[in-house]
Design a protein around this motif. Structure first.
Motif, short mmCIF file in Angstrom:
data_model
loop_
_atom_site.label_atom_id
_atom_site.label_comp_id
_atom_site.label_asym_id
_atom_site.label_seq_id
_atom_site.Cartn_x
_atom_site.Cartn_y
_atom_site.Cartn_z
N VAL A 1 0.87 -1.18 0.00
CA VAL A 1 0.00 0.00 0.00
C VAL A 1 0.91 1.22 0.00
CG1 VAL A 1 -1.68 1.35 1.31
CG2 VAL A 1 -1.92 -1.15 1.17
N TYR A 2 0.81 2.02 -1.07
CA TYR A 2 1.66 3.20 -1.22
C TYR A 2 0.87 4.47 -0.94
CZ TYR A 2 4.06 7.11 -3.34
OH TYR A 2 4.63 8.33 -3.53
N LEU A 3 1.44 5.37 -0.15
CA LEU A 3 0.80 6.67 0.06
C LEU A 3 1.81 7.72 0.53
CD1 LEU A 3 -1.33 6.63 3.38
CD2 LEU A 3 0.52 5.04 2.88
N THR A 4 1.44 8.99 0.36
CA THR A 4 2.17 10.12 0.93
C THR A 4 1.27 10.71 2.01
OG1 THR A 4 1.28 11.51 -0.85
CG2 THR A 4 3.49 10.70 -1.16
N PRO A 5 1.39 10.22 3.25
CA PRO A 5 0.40 10.58 4.26
C PRO A 5 0.52 12.03 4.75
CG PRO A 5 2.13 9.22 5.23
CD PRO A 5 2.39 9.26 3.75
N THR A 6 1.65 12.66 4.48
CA THR A 6 1.91 13.98 5.04
C THR A 6 2.04 15.02 3.94
OG1 THR A 6 3.15 12.79 6.75
CG2 THR A 6 3.36 15.19 6.71
N PHE A 7 1.04 15.93 3.84
CA PHE A 7 1.03 16.98 2.82
C PHE A 7 1.20 16.34 1.44
CE2 PHE A 7 3.65 18.77 6.50
CZ PHE A 7 2.53 19.06 7.24
N ALA A 8 0.22 15.51 1.10
CA ALA A 8 0.31 14.64 -0.07
C ALA A 8 0.53 15.39 -1.38
CB ALA A 8 -0.97 13.80 -0.17
N ASN A 9 1.24 14.74 -2.26
CA ASN A 9 1.28 15.09 -3.67
C ASN A 9 0.42 14.04 -4.36
OD1 ASN A 9 1.83 15.70 -6.31
ND2 ASN A 9 4.00 15.17 -6.23
N PRO A 10 -0.67 14.42 -5.04
CA PRO A 10 -1.07 15.78 -5.43
C PRO A 10 -2.10 16.45 -4.52
CG PRO A 10 -2.39 14.20 -6.63
CD PRO A 10 -1.48 13.40 -5.73
N SER A 11 -2.71 15.75 -3.58
CA SER A 11 -3.94 16.29 -2.98
C SER A 11 -3.70 17.27 -1.83
CB SER A 11 -4.83 15.15 -2.47
OG SER A 11 -4.25 14.59 -1.30
N GLY A 12 -2.48 17.36 -1.32
CA GLY A 12 -2.22 18.23 -0.18
C GLY A 12 -2.78 17.71 1.13
N SER A 13 -3.41 16.54 1.12
CA SER A 13 -4.07 16.02 2.34
C SER A 13 -3.05 15.65 3.41
CB SER A 13 -4.91 14.80 2.00
OG SER A 13 -4.07 13.72 1.61
N MET A 14 -3.52 15.59 4.65
CA MET A 14 -2.66 15.27 5.79
C MET A 14 -3.41 14.27 6.66
SD MET A 14 -0.61 15.47 8.41
CE MET A 14 -1.77 16.10 9.63
N MET A 15 -2.85 13.06 6.76
CA MET A 15 -3.53 12.01 7.52
C MET A 15 -3.27 12.18 9.02
SD MET A 15 -3.20 7.85 7.09
CE MET A 15 -4.11 7.71 5.56
N PRO A 16 -4.36 12.34 9.80
CA PRO A 16 -4.18 12.51 11.25
C PRO A 16 -3.72 11.20 11.90
CG PRO A 16 -6.41 13.10 10.52
CD PRO A 16 -5.76 12.38 9.40
N PHE A 17 -3.25 11.34 13.14
CA PHE A 17 -2.65 10.20 13.84
C PHE A 17 -3.61 9.03 13.96
CE2 PHE A 17 -1.02 7.98 17.67
CZ PHE A 17 0.25 7.68 17.18
N GLY A 18 -4.90 9.33 14.26
CA GLY A 18 -5.88 8.25 14.44
C GLY A 18 -6.00 7.38 13.20
N ARG A 19 -6.07 8.02 12.04
CA ARG A 19 -6.21 7.24 10.81
C ARG A 19 -4.93 6.46 10.50
NH1 ARG A 19 -9.05 9.60 5.34
NH2 ARG A 19 -10.76 10.07 6.79
#
Lengths: 412, 412
Positions: A177-195
């Motif tokens: 499972v690949y992701l950029t959890p912190t200030f994602a490229n491209p979406s800018g999203s930021m995954m909180p600690f709980g998730r």
């Protein structure tokens, strides 16, 4: 080469894995936006003003004076020991557990880490899950090793881990499972600690490996991001980069991986490029070991990008009102605009808008370019657009939005 | 990482292509030879004294002053336009036909060119012919894409093209033929023009592609080498490198390929590492564009290596007499010693000699390490040894041979 030669180089010569490879949408787009008067929100470049040329000049001078030819010589595949130790210290601080220099493999940018991980882990047909939208470079690196890619939608908190859990209980068995959890490229999203915890628990339960691409971690605006997913499970490989910190043109990144995987990665790297430039590794070490100066440099960069993020998002909200949805980024270089559709709204199609926007000399990337399935993209991805606030100063960002508003008027 | 984690990372996780990958013999050997008192003929490193640290320091300083942050920024996948133009000029001069900057793709060392070519051309099971012995890095790069490798023996004039012709008329149908025709690694052989013509004609007749790895071309001792095979057929991809000229630690090489193949290579490179370091490319351009200074530097390097080649080969002939066969290298960094077997000669086995040699603090690489089939190597490869004369001055090379002679006495 004589043009007669090219006839000999037909597709049958090419390996299966590249035969169907499509030209990069972003490459084509960036070619368009290289015209002088275009304000481009399409790229993903740090501002040149944020790259410390004078500081690195001092470091290069001192390095070549003091160390001489050894920094021009071949070195070990694993990477420079000094740089690996420095990275291990950073990773230990972030993860809250001890990461040793032996755990770190220096790569030629974190893009190479993606290539090596795909090379070492992906057999044709293996299931690889990514966010949708995803970093295009990751999709490209994976594609060459012929996995079955499965995209999971995002919200402002990053990958919809609830949807992943559903798919897993429905029988999906990803290897990675690949992701950029912190200030994602491209979406800018930021995954909180709980998730992050929920995702880590799924990895442990179902036995997949998480590739945590954390290239933007140091570019937070106010608060440092939550601890990495690697702090929550041993089934995580971390990817990092100096590109957003000191200079992408040096092409130095890293991967932190458990021993059994690391040995395979090292051997794959040796076959791929022997080792990353000794000189650029030592140059980055010489700069980054000066912690106070690095902190000052990062502090300036954060303030600059935060101002720009505010300028762009405020202008977009003022210009487009309820025709868009837009979260304020907490770091990184990108914001993600979703064009709303509904009663009383003439829904804007991002690729149609791009066509009129280019005529008005402003560019961005339509969300569809980052879709895992480009033929039938997720609706949430296809209605979005990536806009980079990092490259242009606030006044240009505001001008860009004025042009976008005019361009949306041209659609009617 | 906790050691409990490593149990989770078993082979089944790894992709098929790396599951059987063996650890590199040379890596293991180089670790042994890193001990202080060892004189190593085992490496393949340029002498540090031949790497122009002061000159590159001047270039780096000027570059960062004049160009500033742009040399630290992302740049195009194809490579820096200035550097590509310079390489194209070199290639045009060598090949005797026009090579344009568009034909050149800059790579992260020529090792990366091998990885990209394998990625783009090799399907599992494709037949790839190489010399036997062959450059180990090429074998490793190819192995990851699962070809059927076929080795063709060498003599002092390089690949036995007569044996290749025989195999072709016997039905062998290679997709690629890889070789280092000029001052080969590991054998030091140099293919004369006549044999190059024969090989080029076979490529045209049977429709295979030649990968001409020419990293040592500029390291000739007296006469420049014959024109490249690429001057004789359009079915040739050329690989070059700055490693032997200005510094291997900068990791810059190139590939010259026809248009249809080049597009696939560029897309594969983008997925592999985005681009080669902007900074090291510009640094090498800044140095190499000063043609008179480069010529002077190369002239000094050639004289230094020629003296060393003479010192090593004369000492070996004096010490081992008719127990060895040995051609005098005309360039490059290596000579190839074949231990003779026959009436009145106690044939020396190179791997047995290495064991006693290490006890006497001298190292070299037994030929078997470069065999295409390591399980049942060609006799001519297994009876050989690669000795690098480039890294040590003449007096140390003579001392190394004295130790080797003693080590051969220990075998009785």
């Amino acid at each position: 080469m004589a043009s007669s030669a090219s006839a000999q180089w037909q597709d049958p010569l090419l390996a299966r894995r590249v035969r169907g490879m499509e030209s990069s949408v972003i490459r084509d787009l960036l070619a368009l936006t290289a015209r002088p008067n275009v304000i481009s929100l399409a790229g993903g470049l740090p501002d040149a003003a944020a790259l410390p040329a004078a500081w690195l000049r001092e470091c290069a001078d001192q390095l070549l004076r003091q160390e001489g030819p050894v920094v021009l010589q071949y070195s070990t595949t694993e990477g420079d020991p000094l740089l690996r130790a420095l990275i291990a210290q950073w990773e230990s601080d972030w993860c809250g557990h001890h990461v040793s220099a032996d755990d770190v493999l220096v790569t030629s940018g974190s893009q190479q880490a993606l290539d090596l991980l795909a090379k070492v882990l992906v057999d044709p047909g293996d299931v690889v899950v990514t966010t949708d939208p995803a970093y295009l470079g990751a999709l490209q690196a994976m594609h060459l090793f012929e996995p079955k890619l499965v995209g999971i939608g995002e919200d402002v908190d990053g990958m919809r881990v609830d949807l992943l859990a559903e798919a897993l209980s429905g029988g999906l068995r990803p290897k990675l499972v690949y992701l950029t959890p912190t200030f994602a490229n491209p979406s800018g999203s930021m995954m909180p600690f709980g998730r992050r915890k929920e995702l880590a628990a799924l990895a442990d339960q179902y036995g997949f490996v998480i590739l945590e691409d954390d290239a933007y971690r140091q570019l937070y605006f106010t608060d440092p991001p939550p601890a990495p997913i690697a702090s929550l499970s041993e089934r995580v490989v971390r990817l990092g980069s100096f590109s957003k910190v000191l200079g992408p043109g040096l092409r130095v990144g890293w991967v932190v991986a458990p021993p059994a995987l690391r040995d395979a990665l090292i051997r794959a790297k040796q076959a791929t490029d022997l080792h990353t430039s000794t000189f650029t590794q030592r140059l980055l070490h010489a700069a980054a070991k000066d912690a106070p100066r690095l902190a000052e440099h990062l502090g300036r960069t954060r303030v600059m990008y935060a101002e720009r993020a505010t300028a762009l998002t405020e202008a977009l909200r003022a210009g487009f009102g309820d025709r868009i949805e837009l979260a304020t980024p907490q770091g990184g270089m990108f914001c993600w605009v979703t064009f709303r559709d509904g009663p009383g709204l003439a829904g804007i199609r991002p690729d149609a808008l791009l066509a009129t926007a280019l005529k008005r000399n402003v560019a961005f990337v339509p969300g569809g370019a980052f879709a895992v399935d480009r033929i039938s993209p997720l609706a949430s991805t296809a209605r979005g657009a990536r806009m980079c606030f990092a490259t242009s100063p606030p006044e240009l960002l505001r001008e860009a939005v004025e042009r976008l508003v005019l361009a949306s008027g041209d659609l009617r």
